[in-house]
Enzyme design. Structure first.
Site, PDB file in Angstrom:
ATOM      1  N   GLY A  17      15.635  -0.617 -12.166  1.00  0.00           N
ATOM      2  CA  GLY A  17      16.689  -1.256 -12.953  1.00  0.00           C
ATOM      3  C   GLY A  17      16.041  -2.199 -13.944  1.00  0.00           C
ATOM      4  O   GLY A  17      15.535  -3.252 -13.558  1.00  0.00           O
ATOM      5  N   VAL A  22      12.079 -10.535 -17.666  1.00  0.00           N
ATOM      6  CA  VAL A  22      10.679 -10.499 -17.227  1.00  0.00           C
ATOM      7  C   VAL A  22      10.549  -9.952 -15.801  1.00  0.00           C
ATOM      8  O   VAL A  22       9.586  -9.245 -15.479  1.00  0.00           O
ATOM      9  CB  VAL A  22      10.027 -11.899 -17.384  1.00  0.00           C
ATOM     10  N   ASP A  23      11.513 -10.251 -14.939  1.00  0.00           N
ATOM     11  CA  ASP A  23      11.374  -9.838 -13.533  1.00  0.00           C
ATOM     12  C   ASP A  23      11.369  -8.320 -13.398  1.00  0.00           C
ATOM     13  O   ASP A  23      10.525  -7.747 -12.710  1.00  0.00           O
ATOM     14  CB  ASP A  23      12.507 -10.429 -12.687  1.00  0.00           C
ATOM     15  N   SER A  24      12.316  -7.677 -14.048  1.00  0.00           N
ATOM     16  CA  SER A  24      12.356  -6.220 -13.884  1.00  0.00           C
ATOM     17  C   SER A  24      11.207  -5.563 -14.643  1.00  0.00           C
ATOM     18  O   SER A  24      10.734  -4.490 -14.243  1.00  0.00           O
ATOM     19  CB  SER A  24      13.707  -5.652 -14.308  1.00  0.00           C
ATOM     20  N   CYS A 107      28.658  -7.543  -7.367  1.00  0.00           N
ATOM     21  CA  CYS A 107      27.944  -6.719  -8.339  1.00  0.00           C
ATOM     22  C   CYS A 107      26.823  -5.954  -7.637  1.00  0.00           C
ATOM     23  O   CYS A 107      26.619  -4.769  -7.888  1.00  0.00           O
ATOM     24  CB  CYS A 107      27.387  -7.595  -9.463  1.00  0.00           C
ATOM     25  N   CYS A 203      26.802 -13.282 -14.620  1.00  0.00           N
ATOM     26  CA  CYS A 203      26.250 -12.429 -15.676  1.00  0.00           C
ATOM     27  C   CYS A 203      27.193 -12.242 -16.862  1.00  0.00           C
ATOM     28  O   CYS A 203      26.787 -12.343 -18.009  1.00  0.00           O
ATOM     29  CB  CYS A 203      25.818 -11.098 -15.095  1.00  0.00           C
TER      30      CYS A 203
HETATM   31  N1  LIG Z   1      21.548  -4.536 -17.196  1.00  0.00           N
HETATM   32  C1  LIG Z   1      20.722  -4.166 -16.204  1.00  0.00           C
HETATM   33  N2  LIG Z   1      20.238  -2.898 -16.167  1.00  0.00           N
HETATM   34  C2  LIG Z   1      19.415  -2.486 -15.180  1.00  0.00           C
HETATM   35  N3  LIG Z   1      19.030  -3.280 -14.167  1.00  0.00           N
HETATM   36  C3  LIG Z   1      19.479  -4.540 -14.137  1.00  0.00           C
HETATM   37  C4  LIG Z   1      20.356  -5.060 -15.141  1.00  0.00           C
HETATM   38  N4  LIG Z   1      20.633  -6.344 -14.847  1.00  0.00           N
HETATM   39  C5  LIG Z   1      19.954  -6.629 -13.717  1.00  0.00           C
HETATM   40  N5  LIG Z   1      19.260  -5.553 -13.273  1.00  0.00           N
HETATM   41  C6  LIG Z   1      18.369  -5.461 -12.101  1.00  0.00           C
HETATM   42  O1  LIG Z   1      18.767  -6.393 -11.108  1.00  0.00           O
HETATM   43  C7  LIG Z   1      17.690  -7.329 -10.878  1.00  0.00           C
HETATM   44  C8  LIG Z   1      18.242  -8.685 -10.532  1.00  0.00           C
HETATM   45  O2  LIG Z   1      19.189  -9.073 -11.499  1.00  0.00           O
HETATM   46  P1  LIG Z   1      19.320 -10.582 -11.956  1.00  0.00           P
HETATM   47  O3  LIG Z   1      20.460 -10.656 -12.901  1.00  0.00           O
HETATM   48  O4  LIG Z   1      19.268 -11.443 -10.761  1.00  0.00           O
HETATM   49  O5  LIG Z   1      17.997 -10.601 -12.789  1.00  0.00           O
HETATM   50  P2  LIG Z   1      17.002 -11.647 -13.289  1.00  0.00           P
HETATM   51  O6  LIG Z   1      16.455 -12.498 -12.196  1.00  0.00           O
HETATM   52  O7  LIG Z   1      17.547 -12.288 -14.521  1.00  0.00           O
HETATM   53  O8  LIG Z   1      15.890 -10.550 -13.611  1.00  0.00           O
HETATM   54  P3  LIG Z   1      15.336 -10.068 -14.987  1.00  0.00           P
HETATM   55  O9  LIG Z   1      14.293 -11.094 -15.341  1.00  0.00           O
HETATM   56  O10 LIG Z   1      14.756  -8.718 -14.677  1.00  0.00           O
HETATM   57  O11 LIG Z   1      16.502 -10.012 -15.950  1.00  0.00           O
HETATM   58  C9  LIG Z   1      16.875  -7.288 -12.160  1.00  0.00           C
HETATM   59  O12 LIG Z   1      15.553  -7.727 -11.941  1.00  0.00           O
HETATM   60  C10 LIG Z   1      16.947  -5.821 -12.520  1.00  0.00           C
HETATM   61  O13 LIG Z   1      16.046  -5.045 -11.757  1.00  0.00           O
END
Ligand SMILES: Nc1ncnc2c1ncn2[C@@H]1O[C@H](COP(=O)(O)OP(=O)(O)OP(=O)(O)O)[C@@H](O)[C@H]1O
Length: 380
Positions: A17, A22-24, A107, A203
């Site tokens: 995903g 940065v995390d993903s 979610c 979100c």
């Molecule tokens: N729009 C999206 N499309 C695909 N995967 C998503 C999306 N939003 C979130 N994810 C997945 O869910 C994880 C956790 O979501 P969260 O909103 O907590 O992210 P985050 O800590 O802001 O991470 P990132 O830095 O990756 O945005 C993300 O790291 C990603 O792998």
């Protein structure tokens, strides 16, 4: 990262995903480095936005730039219909009923680990991966969800309602890392999002004013703001625009400065009486209504075989709170939880998440907090 699944990683397809953050991006990086066949999937969950600004389109461009650097394909999917019907509808209904829902828990359960997972499987994924800060252990004893190693980032609370069958197909490659390492890895690998700020807030609301956002969908009923306990007990000190805009324990946004006869101290929401539309407030941060030691829940979701009840464990009632030792018993179709010490401001609609040390056992939506405190008696 070493391979964490059985079999030849080169033949194992993982759909990550990719959110454009940065995390993903580092999640994908770690999987590529470990030798998996990695593909990205960006999902659109929310179609409207203010003033024509489309954050999702920018995020998609960032995800595409990451895929260019890693040389992996990027897919996209639109789950905005699923999000509206399975997360946002519930979110509004829950606020309308005076509760404080947790859309991130929903979610994860309905979108990331259901609609997304199924889409990824159709793309041929053996596993999915996200950048959540939590750990999944897959071994001969089955799958276990553990807290993330970085206590400041641990997201297991938000994952505790996800079906076990989904977690059994999931990898969390960041679960053993502190966030600082993740940014450093992104920088070293030349990922273009290495200094992109973390996303904050719910979100689909982002940085917007929460009450203003809610007002677009729900109109509250005005009512009195009354003081719960203390020298001003029972006194009406203002009018609120609707109980739905407030949550138990809330401190900011009450607009109650300069109440005659009251100290210059912050006010907290102590209770919401839906029958009389009364918002009960207090300046006592340790007011009994904020320090309930008991809650009841809806039917629990266990991450594994249901444990025998009564159960001694620890429960966490909000994302950024500590888990507190408790005794869990069955009550009707749900649970009753008796804490050894009061957690702060239990809010119906949030989740009680159960832990044994770092091991996340499951979750249940909170229905009631305590034996409802008769705040009116505090006015005597
Ligand atoms: N729009 C999206 N499309 C695909 N995967 C998503 C999306 N939003 C979130 N994810 C997945 O869910 C994880 C956790 O979501 P969260 O909103 O907590 O992210 P985050 O800590 O802001 O991470 P990132 O830095 O990756 O945005 C993300 O790291 C990603 O792998």
């Amino acid at each position: 990262m070493t391979a964490c699944v059985e079999g030849d990683v080169a033949d194992t397809r993982v759909v990550v995903g990719l959110s454009g953050g940065v995390d993903s991006a580092v999640t994908a990086l770690r999987l590529v480095e470990a030798g998996y066949q990695v593909e990205g999937l960006f999902m659109f969950n929310w179609s409207e936005d203010e003033a024509g600004r489309c954050q999702a389109a920018d995020d998609f461009d960032d995800a595409a730039a990451v895929c260019d650097v890693l040389d992996i394909p990027l897919h996209r999917a639109d789950f905005s219909h699923e999000y509206k019907t399975r997360v946002f509808r519930y979110f509004l209904d829950s606020y309308a009923a005076g509760r404080t829902p947790n859309p991130d828990v929903l979610c994860n359960r309905e979108i990331k680990f259901d609609a997304f997972l199924h889409h990824a499987r159709r793309l041929g994924a053996d596993w999915i991966a996200t950048g959540h800060y939590a750990r999944l252990v897959h071994d001969e004893r089955g799958t276990r969800l553990l807290r993330g190693a970085d206590p400041a980032k641990d997201q297991s609370y938000f994952l505790a309602a996800v079906p076990m069958a989904a977690l059994e197909r999931t990898l969390f490659p960041l679960g053993d890392l502190p966030k600082t390492d993740v940014r450093a890895m992104a920088r070293r690998a030349g990922l273009p999002v290495h200094d992109k700020p973390d996303s904050t807030g719910v979100c689909f609301i982002g940085e917007r004013d929460f009450e203003g956002f809610l007002r677009q969908y729900l109109s509250g009923r005005a009512g009195p703001v009354r003081v719960a306990g203390g020298p001003l007990a029972g006194r009406v000190i203002g009018e609120h625009a609707g109980l739905i805009y407030y949550t138990i324990g809330q401190r900011r946004g009450l607009g109650l400065g300069g109440v005659p006869g009251a100290a210059q101290a912050p006010w907290y929401v102590a209770d919401k009486d839906l029958g009389s539309d009364t918002l009960w407030v207090t300046q006592d941060a340790a007011h009994p209504a904020l320090m309930e030691t008991r809650l009841t829940t809806a039917a629990p979701h266990w991450l594994g075989p249901a444990p025998a009840l009564p159960l001694r464990c620890a429960a966490q009632v909000r994302y950024r709170q500590r888990a507190i030792a408790c005794r869990v018993t069955a009550q009707d179709s749900g649970l009753a939880v008796q804490f050894d010490h009061p957690p702060r401001a239990i809010a119906p609609g949030q989740y009680a998440v159960f832990y044994d040390g770092d091991h996340c056992l499951g979750s249940a939506e909170i229905v009631t907090a305590g034996a409802p405190a008769p705040l009116q008696s505090a006015t005597a």
